[in-house]
Design a protein around this motif. Sequence first.
Motif, mmCIF file in Angstrom:
data_model
loop_
_atom_site.group_PDB
_atom_site.id
_atom_site.type_symbol
_atom_site.label_atom_id
_atom_site.label_comp_id
_atom_site.label_asym_id
_atom_site.label_seq_id
_atom_site.Cartn_x
_atom_site.Cartn_y
_atom_site.Cartn_z
ATOM 1 N N VAL A 40 0.840 -1.201 0.000
ATOM 2 C CA VAL A 40 0.000 0.000 0.000
ATOM 3 C C VAL A 40 0.873 1.249 0.000
ATOM 4 N N ALA A 41 1.896 1.250 0.864
ATOM 5 C CA ALA A 41 2.797 2.400 0.949
ATOM 6 C C ALA A 41 3.560 2.591 -0.362
ATOM 7 N N GLU A 42 3.980 1.478 -0.953
ATOM 8 C CA GLU A 42 4.713 1.541 -2.224
ATOM 9 C C GLU A 42 3.816 2.101 -3.328
ATOM 10 N N ASN A 43 2.555 1.684 -3.345
ATOM 11 C CA ASN A 43 1.608 2.169 -4.345
ATOM 12 C C ASN A 43 1.352 3.662 -4.178
ATOM 13 N N GLN A 44 1.192 4.096 -2.922
ATOM 14 C CA GLN A 44 0.996 5.523 -2.646
ATOM 15 C C GLN A 44 2.193 6.338 -3.120
ATOM 16 N N HIS A 45 3.378 5.837 -2.858
ATOM 17 C CA HIS A 45 4.590 6.535 -3.288
ATOM 18 C C HIS A 45 4.658 6.600 -4.811
ATOM 19 N N ARG A 46 4.307 5.510 -5.474
ATOM 20 C CA ARG A 46 4.358 5.473 -6.935
ATOM 21 C C ARG A 46 3.367 6.468 -7.536
ATOM 22 N N ASN A 87 -6.064 5.169 0.501
ATOM 23 C CA ASN A 87 -5.310 6.319 -0.017
ATOM 24 C C ASN A 87 -4.764 6.109 -1.428
ATOM 25 N N SER A 88 -5.379 5.185 -2.171
ATOM 26 C CA SER A 88 -5.056 5.040 -3.580
ATOM 27 C C SER A 88 -5.861 6.056 -4.384
ATOM 28 N N VAL A 89 -5.255 6.641 -5.394
ATOM 29 C CA VAL A 89 -5.916 7.673 -6.194
ATOM 30 C C VAL A 89 -7.004 7.039 -7.061
ATOM 31 N N THR A 90 -8.234 7.548 -6.918
ATOM 32 C CA THR A 90 -9.356 7.053 -7.721
ATOM 33 C C THR A 90 -9.870 8.102 -8.702
ATOM 34 N N SER A 110 0.799 3.982 -13.290
ATOM 35 C CA SER A 110 0.942 4.150 -11.840
ATOM 36 C C SER A 110 -0.388 4.272 -11.115
ATOM 37 N N PHE A 111 -1.505 4.204 -11.852
ATOM 38 C CA PHE A 111 -2.811 4.442 -11.235
ATOM 39 C C PHE A 111 -3.768 3.276 -11.494
ATOM 40 N N PRO A 112 -3.534 2.144 -10.838
ATOM 41 C CA PRO A 112 -4.340 0.947 -11.109
ATOM 42 C C PRO A 112 -5.790 1.055 -10.655
ATOM 43 N N LYS A 113 -6.096 2.026 -9.780
ATOM 44 C CA LYS A 113 -7.455 2.152 -9.269
ATOM 45 C C LYS A 113 -8.168 3.409 -9.762
#
Length: 352
Positions: A40-46, A87-90, A110-113
């Motif tokens: 989750v943290a890695e995805n947020q950073h990406r 906290n993933s960008v939607t 970088s935005f899978p969601k």
Amino acid sequence: MVFTKLLLFRLTLCSLLRPHSFQLFTFSTFAFAAITAYEVAENQHREASALFEWKVSLDNQSQASLSSWTSAVSPFTWEGIVCDESNSVTAVSVANFGLKGTLHSLDFSSFPKLLSLDISNNSFSGTIPQQIANLSRVSQLKMEANLFSGSIPISMMKLASLSLLNLAGNKLSGYIPKDIGELLNLKHLILKSNRLSGTIPPTIGMLANLVELNLSNNSISGTIPPSITNLTNLELLMLSNNSLSGPIPPYIGDLVNLIFLDIENNRISGSIPSNIGNLTKLFKLYVDNNMISGSIPPSIGNLVNLVSLDLSMNYVSGVVPSTLGNLTKLTFLLLYNNKLEGNIAKLSYVFK
């Protein structure tokens, strides 16, 4: 006897292993949680890095407009950014931000969601990258009123979840991709005010969920494909200001949910189909400045919800049908520059 001894052996073994199994289970749960938190943290950073890199590729005024986009805080606090519970960008919504630049520095993968991208009413230019197809879950793409050029990316036709595609008011050229028929969830297709040419692909008839189709103000030629009458959920059909020719599709009356039909300023010929009277929900009907001939079908009197009717600048002949008097909601009626006969003086003007 053998069965009893075997059962006792299994029960004893299980009792000996139970404490170790619990410890193993606890460790596994902790490890899984730790890995999940890391991902989750890695995805947020990406996501944050991708957005920040895109920001710095824009001009100085644009960067000032995105002043909240800073590495000091998480993207869920950034203006124009919506995140989910993880906290993933939607959603990215930066319409009317006065932004200037391109999309080529934006890493779409970088935005899978991401579900919605709204960059309308800015000054983005250049081509639309093929990599936009990496937004595999996106359902809304609002990119109207920019300066995009080049063709509509073929890869965009792979966005299976897309329900709204608005590319209006750009400088896009080339053909409407025939693969448009793959966007089976599409409800709104708005490509007006571009420089598109070629024909309307027959595959557009595969978009059974389409509610709005707007191809106005382009250079589209050819006929209106008969397959368009498959779009039985269609409410808005706007094809004005093109170079379309041929007849109004004979089964236009099958589009019983239409409320707005606009084919003005084309080269449409032939007569008005009598089954147009099936379109009882129709609110506005504009077929002016074409090459339509024949008479006004009496069935037009069935369009009891009609407010605006423009048949002007055609070759329509015969007598104005008395059924026109059924249109009690009509406030706008234009019939001039035709070959109509009889007493039409009190009908051929705008009235309220």
